[in-house]
Design a protein around this motif. Structure first.
Motif, short mmCIF file in Angstrom:
data_model
loop_
_atom_site.label_atom_id
_atom_site.label_comp_id
_atom_site.label_asym_id
_atom_site.label_seq_id
_atom_site.Cartn_x
_atom_site.Cartn_y
_atom_site.Cartn_z
N ASN A 216 0.83 -1.21 0.00
CA ASN A 216 0.00 0.00 0.00
C ASN A 216 0.86 1.26 0.00
N VAL A 217 1.94 1.26 0.81
CA VAL A 217 2.78 2.45 0.84
C VAL A 217 3.61 2.59 -0.43
N ILE A 222 5.07 7.01 0.49
CA ILE A 222 5.18 7.04 1.95
C ILE A 222 5.20 8.50 2.42
N PRO A 223 4.18 8.93 3.17
CA PRO A 223 4.16 10.32 3.64
C PRO A 223 5.14 10.53 4.79
N GLY A 268 13.76 3.61 -5.88
CA GLY A 268 12.59 3.03 -6.53
C GLY A 268 11.31 3.15 -5.72
N ILE A 269 11.38 3.72 -4.51
CA ILE A 269 10.22 3.87 -3.64
C ILE A 269 9.80 5.34 -3.60
N GLY A 270 8.51 5.62 -3.73
CA GLY A 270 8.01 6.99 -3.68
C GLY A 270 7.83 7.48 -2.24
N ALA A 301 1.10 11.12 8.61
CA ALA A 301 2.40 10.64 8.11
C ALA A 301 2.71 9.25 8.65
N GLN A 302 3.56 8.54 7.90
CA GLN A 302 4.03 7.23 8.36
C GLN A 302 5.43 7.32 8.95
#
Length: 462
Positions: A216-217, A222-223, A268-270, A301-302
């Motif tokens: 999902n993240v 990821i915020p 590669g992760i947003g 946020a996470q």
């Protein structure tokens, strides 16, 4: 019922461009295309082989609309499983509209959102989870989300579910057979093998369910909230991370009065960074609203990045520790990165003292862009990318997640029934419900409302 009419839509983004692609699919797609196409070599599209390209002109009577390339895909060897042609024309919006309007007059109708992919599903070219992965692939904006969508579109997820469903279905058939011979008190289903199967299904379902947190993240980004007192360099850090002047920077405390958001791909992760208003006591009404929004963003946020001016630690160290404890207590489950900014101003002895006082501290200089890469690596460490590296199935779809949870609940009921010698007819009901939830994922069980909800989110032309 599978529709038989021919649909048309622009398959490329609307607006002017070098070229545009107009897609037609349906039983009469090639015939309709042939009626408006004049080959430069006088070919009839209806007699041409599948997967061939043809140069010519789109004609509206005696009027030439454009010189085009026409691609032919004959069903069932096409994306939709139907006869399909794609017209590559020049990207003028006028040309696009003129060709589409001509095709509408020749018997096509405008495609609904996602209707090409819906037809692919109805014609057995894709299962439902693969069809949904098409939409995820189109919207993927980083390497990780692209990799997950590609894996699911190739059938990785659906193959895993289909295998579990098939094994469970075999045992369900044996259980049903036992019910037919209930008076003779015979067992066709080996209870030991059945228990082993249930354990294996339970293990796989739990792994897939657990993967949703990561998936999902990765899919949505990821915020990360950047918080701290005014004028400690939060906006400068955001600009350093993004490598552009996104946030206004000044020496005046309280410059950032609202939250500023932007995205960055790391490994590669947003990540979605949120520069918040400085936290302090203030009588400024506008600034107070910004500070209230800061705590709202921390809630959403996470990951929380707490920034402070390391050169002021001697003066404000006690206040800083109190503020850190407050955030830790209010948000105990959120990863907290503690950053001392302006480290380029520190003496070596001050650095040693800071690390002794706050062992987990990361010292940086946002202005000089020192330590920014270390921060990126630390943020990346919060994401479990092992599943991506191992090419494991990762669940990103909320609908799939919900069905997996329900299937797990039913499997655990069957296990309990098996362990307590529950009657076969009651176990059979739970098995059927588990099979139903598996079928909901792949589309073996579906309804018009479900399909409408899924494909309404697709873009026109896909």
């Amino acid at each position: 019922m599978i529709p038989q009419d021919s649909i048309v839509a622009l398959a490329t983004p609307s607006g002017a461009g070098a070229i545009a692609v107009i897609r037609i699919s349906g039983q009469d797609a090639i015939t309709i295309g042939n009626s408006v196409f004049k080959s430069i070599k006088n070919k009839e599209l209806t007699t041409q082989k599948t997967h061939t390209l043809h140069l010519g002109h789109i004609m509206d009577g005696s009027k030439t609309l454009d010189e085009v390339l026409v691609s032919i895909f004959k069903g069932p060897n096409s994306y939709t499983g139907e006869n399909t042609i794609e017209i590559s024309c020049h990207g003028s919006t006028y040309i696009q509209q003129q060709i589409i309007q001509l095709l509408l007059r020749k018997g096509c109708r405008m495609a609904d959102a996602g209707e090409f992919t819906l037809r692919a599903f109805l014609n057995g070219k894709l299962d439902l989870s693969q069809a949904e992965a098409v939409a995820d692939l189109i919207s993927s904006d980083n390497e990780a989300s692209h990799q997950i969508a590609m894996q699911q579109m190739r059938g990785g997820f659906s193959n895993e579910i289909a295998k579990l469903r098939e094994e469970l279905l075999n045992f369900a058939s044996l259980i049903e057979l036992e019910l037919d011979f209930a008076e003779e008190d015979v067992e066709f289903a080996d209870r030991t093998q059945f228990h082993e199967l249930l354990n294996r299904i339970e293990f796989v379902l739990k792994r897939l369910i657990d993967s949703f947190a990561v998936g999902n993240v990765i899919k949505n980004g990821i915020p990360v909230a950047i918080v701290g007192e005014p004028n400690v360099g939060k906006s400068t850090l955001l600009n350093a991370l993004l490598n552009e002047e996104r946030a206004i920077v000044s020496e005046i405390a309280g410059t950032t009065r609202d939250t500023i958001e932007d995205e960055l791909v790391i490994g590669g992760i947003g990540f979605r960074f949120i520069d918040t208003a400085g936290i302090r006591e203030t009588e400024d009404v506008v600034e107070s609203i910004g500070i209230r929004k800061t705590f709202e963003k921390i809630e959403q946020a996470q990951v929380v990045v707490f920034l402070f001016d390391s050169s002021e630690f001697k003066v404000s160290g006690l206040k800083l520790k109190i503020e850190l404890e407050k955030i830790k207590n209010q948000f105990p489950l959120k990863p907290l990165v503690i950053i001392g900014n302006k480290a380029d101003k520190l003496e070596e002895s001050e650095i040693v003292n800071l690390k002794a006082e706050i062992p987990e501290i990361l010292l940086i200089s946002a202005k000089e862009k020192l330590g920014v890469e270390e921060l990126k690596n630390q943020l990346l460490s919060f994401v479990n990318t092992g599943a991506l590296r191992n090419n494991e199935t990762i669940v990103t779809n909320t609908r799939h997640y919900d069905s997996l949870l329900k299937a797990l609940d039913e499997i655990q009921k069957v296990k309990f029934g098996l362990e307590t010698n529950l009657s076969s007819d009651l176990m059979s009901l739970d098995i059927k419900e588990a099979l139903y939830q598996f079928g909901m994922i792949t589309g073996q069980v579906t309804n018009d409302e479900l399909l409408g909800n899924i494909f309404a989110n697709f873009c026109i032309g896909k």
